[in-house]
Design an enzyme around this catalytic site. Structure first.
Site, PDB file in Angstrom:
ATOM      1  N   ASP A   1      19.442  -8.612  60.605  1.00 40.18           N
ATOM      2  CA  ASP A   1      19.130 -10.013  60.947  1.00 40.18           C
ATOM      3  C   ASP A   1      17.741 -10.180  61.572  1.00 40.18           C
ATOM      4  OD1 ASP A   1      21.663 -10.671  60.053  1.00 40.18           O
ATOM      5  OD2 ASP A   1      22.563 -10.580  62.033  1.00 40.18           O
ATOM      6  N   ALA A   2      16.830  -9.273  61.248  1.00 34.69           N
ATOM      7  CA  ALA A   2      15.499  -9.323  61.867  1.00 34.69           C
ATOM      8  C   ALA A   2      14.374  -9.490  60.849  1.00 34.69           C
ATOM      9  CB  ALA A   2      15.271  -8.065  62.700  1.00 34.69           C
TER      10      ALA A   2
END
Lengths: 291, 291, 291, 291
Positions: free
Chosen positions: A235-236
């Site tokens: 999720d980065a």
């Protein structure tokens, strides 16, 4: 497996990224003019922090299919002069996109509908799910469906099978339409093409599992969704698009899930459409979106 | 120091929180009816997780100022029967609110202007700033201004002086209008009344310093602001209101700061207005907002 | 033909509208308490202009199906005392809804998909279209489809056939999901139940044909959609819900149509869901929406 | 009377509008390159309907103040070749803007604040109001204030006095900050420079007087505001910016007025900032906004 709309066979898109130096726009514009291109859209941006220059040029050129190689050769000196990263694509050659889904099918549904309406410039050689229910969603669209179950023990094998499938079908873009498996760093680098994911929160808030439950616990007044490119860090990756919807004390987690479905559908489909139309350029861990 | 609007002297608000049990609404409604109250607004909510019940009743009662004590006595048996936390307030008795600011004065300006327009039901016995420039902002409103400088070494003294000032002026609400000092846990508990802060991000994203720079680094496509009650844990108190605004690759940090100013002004002023109108009830670390 | 979710068989909804008089809330609350109802949601509103009072009470009552008639009888004295218009419905008895569509199928698709997900509390005894293509959209949902062509000459006959169909299937709500025929005043009164339409503009702007072309001509910066009850006057009935989306000079009429499709889907589906959950009350040519 | 920020003295903006013909971008880019301009922002648009081309080029050029005339002479052949309408402005030469207000002062306040913060690139040689109260709003900013009362009988005289004032102060832009007088066609043509108005509705809905009362009567679920250039036809000029805010059945006309104030402030200040930064180009009765 082809979208129903008929794109202009003579339309091309030139994407450029390079150091910002005097004369770059003049050189590209002169090139387009000399080749007889009719520019239909042009957008550019210089990042003030590092003076990186980005450009997207959309143009029509008579007999483009026959002239493409010559066009690329003609552009080479310009590209070399400015040390450009660049890419020339044809609008009429839609990208080969694979959709991956799990049990939640709303994002898959939305993408298939929009594709059928001609809103997504893609071929879809296959849809893959680790859950058998998605087959029924895919059936009315006449697309090949692969059920690829994944368990803790079979994850490595499943990823290998998936990679083989994607390569066999020459897939250039994977869209994780609420695919609930985390892809390994090896898979991501092995595939080597962009992967777009929809995360059901306003990143970087609520990374990881159960973001709607996290949002409910924190008592936020807006919930969101984020479409981003997948990188090895969960999720980065670079954010392509985000949106939010207002919630209140009357909304339980189940309501957030329901409201969030609409936000997820909207955000993911916008991000995918923009990627397919060559509107998204990478800049480190961020995106330039010429929308 | 009084707001210019003239609120109805006979208007009251009853706030209730208790375990949800059969008959609670009937009992409260019957009480209001028997007292001859004219209910102008009523809202209620039961939290499904823990079956906690919340209610806000706004009503007009002839000769309320003379009857207030009797009214409270009459309500006691109802409150005891349902083990209620409750509070009866008069709309015509505005809360005593102190504003704290630093160099950035946009939130201070907005609150003062709305107060002058009669949109904030408050008395403002004082404005305090650790920066002298705010004096000029406050002057046209004819409000007492206190310059209270804070340095690393004088922080404890400054907090003590501030506490004395707030007590002397019987302050019931402190609003941190971009006050750039972190208040100590001792100060918060010593003051003992609500403190509302505006954080210039969409919490829980970008807690702490320089949230716009953090947002720019992460490449988010929306920036936000959050108004919340202050607790001992930084930026972690109950959220009252949030909002966002779209940004893009063309927006530098300075643009985020500029765009964010408008969001901050809007979010903080909504939260303060709702608090002053007794619309915000606490439920653990979350809020019920009857807006 | 039944939605897949399983609503609570003991859940009821009481809708009330009457002149605002002291004691009305107390009387209704007392009634609910005496009957042993567990109130799960309550909302009320008094219109200041004409002091009309509106209330929606949602409650669970053990063995509701068996007790419904007795409950209605018990409420009669309360209703008569305050001269109420009122209605008691069971959540587990979904309304019978007919969907009418034409060539544009995006609203039809959205409603069918949400219905299948259990987000719309309705039975759908039939879908009718004046265009044959909709059959294919309806097929995967296993719902009866009627193709009812309409031409200038056959409009009266077609309306008569439609009315017969709706009566045969005991339809209680018609939704015009981009149905491109104007219904006659005779049909509307003959049907006698609510009809919800989606108009593809922010009413009252751009009434009538081709609202997106009208919006493009005027150069507006936002386009919208409006869900409203149908009355004899075109696009002038009570508004249930509206929303907008930002557009700019780069958006041609075709883009407005594409962007508008998403707004239409959202707005119509919200309005239909609220109607089905008995959240919409009429007040003259306006609506009270307890959402 | 000068804004506090210090714009770059070497920054220029070139605005172009012409028929879209091959080579126009190449010619402009080549011109900028040859002159040694450092392009910091560029945007362009071709209107598909009539193939009209619009361009905005923002660039830095060393010693611009001394070179401006030579630069304009050098551009003339390019402009003539493509039959361009064009304009070259210096960012450091802010436009001379007059503000006109009446009793409602929220838009006036907002513009003055933003101007003081350096967010509006303008000089303000005068503020004019037909109501004396505005004097107090203007005083803290140290700007000349003119009270110019208007009655039915004196309207022609008042307009003549206003025109004289604007000419004496060499005003290039008039902003009607909720100025409640309709300007005559003679005044508009006599002034000969742009006039920006804020209309308190989502145009073209609710043209004319009391739009919030009209909106309340119609029962809309969103209220809006529109900033537009003034033409002889009331509320029908080119729209620059619009926005909306959600309202509901609980909002009386007074609430719409209050909520609308914030929308008006936002919409008008965005439109004025864009005009001052040469971001708005006219295209018939519409605008191209390079924002």
């Amino acid at each position: 497996m082809h979208p129903p709309s008929q794109p202009n066979p003579n339309r091309a898109r030139l994407l450029i990224s390079c150091e910002d130096r005097p004369g770059v726009v003049a050189a590209v514009s002169q090139f387009a003019y000399e080749q007889g291109a009719n520019v239909v859209d042009a957008d550019q941006h210089t990042e003030p922090d590092d003076l990186r220059f980005f450009m997207r040029l959309e143009f029509d050129l008579p007999e483009l299919p026959d002239r493409l190689s010559a066009l690329e050769r003609a552009f080479l000196p310009v590209a070399e002069r400015f040390d450009m990263q660049w890419q020339l694509t044809r609008a009429a050659r839609p990208k080969r996109m694979a959709l991956l889904a799990s049990k939640q099918d709303h994002c898959l549904q939305e993408l298939l509908w929009l594709w059928k309406k001609g809103e997504l410039e893609a071929q879809i050689p296959l849809v893959v799910s680790n859950h058998p229910d998605a087959r029924e969603v895919v059936a009315p669209f006449g697309l090949p469906f692969h059920h690829l179950p994944v368990s803790k023990d079979t994850k490595a094998e499943a990823e290998a099978s998936l990679l083989t499938l994607l390569r066999e079908h020459q897939v250039e873009l994977v869209v994780l339409a609420r695919y609930m498996q985390i892809l390994s760093a090896d898979f991501i680098s092995g595939f080597g093409h962009p992967i777009i994911n929809i995360h059901h929160s306003f990143l970087p808030a609520f990374i990881g599992a159960n973001p709607y439950a996290q949002a409910h616990d924190r008592g936020v007044k807006l919930i969101g969704a984020t479409a981003h490119y997948v990188t090895a860090e969960l999720d980065a990756g670079p954010i392509i698009e985000q949106d939010v919807h207002r919630v209140g004390h009357r909304d339980a987690v189940a309501d957030l899930v329901r409201i969030g479905r609409r936000v997820e559908r909207t955000v993911l489909s916008r991000a995918v459409a923009w990627h397919l139309e060559d509107r998204v350029l990478l800049h480190g861990n961020k995106t330039v979106v010429f929308s």
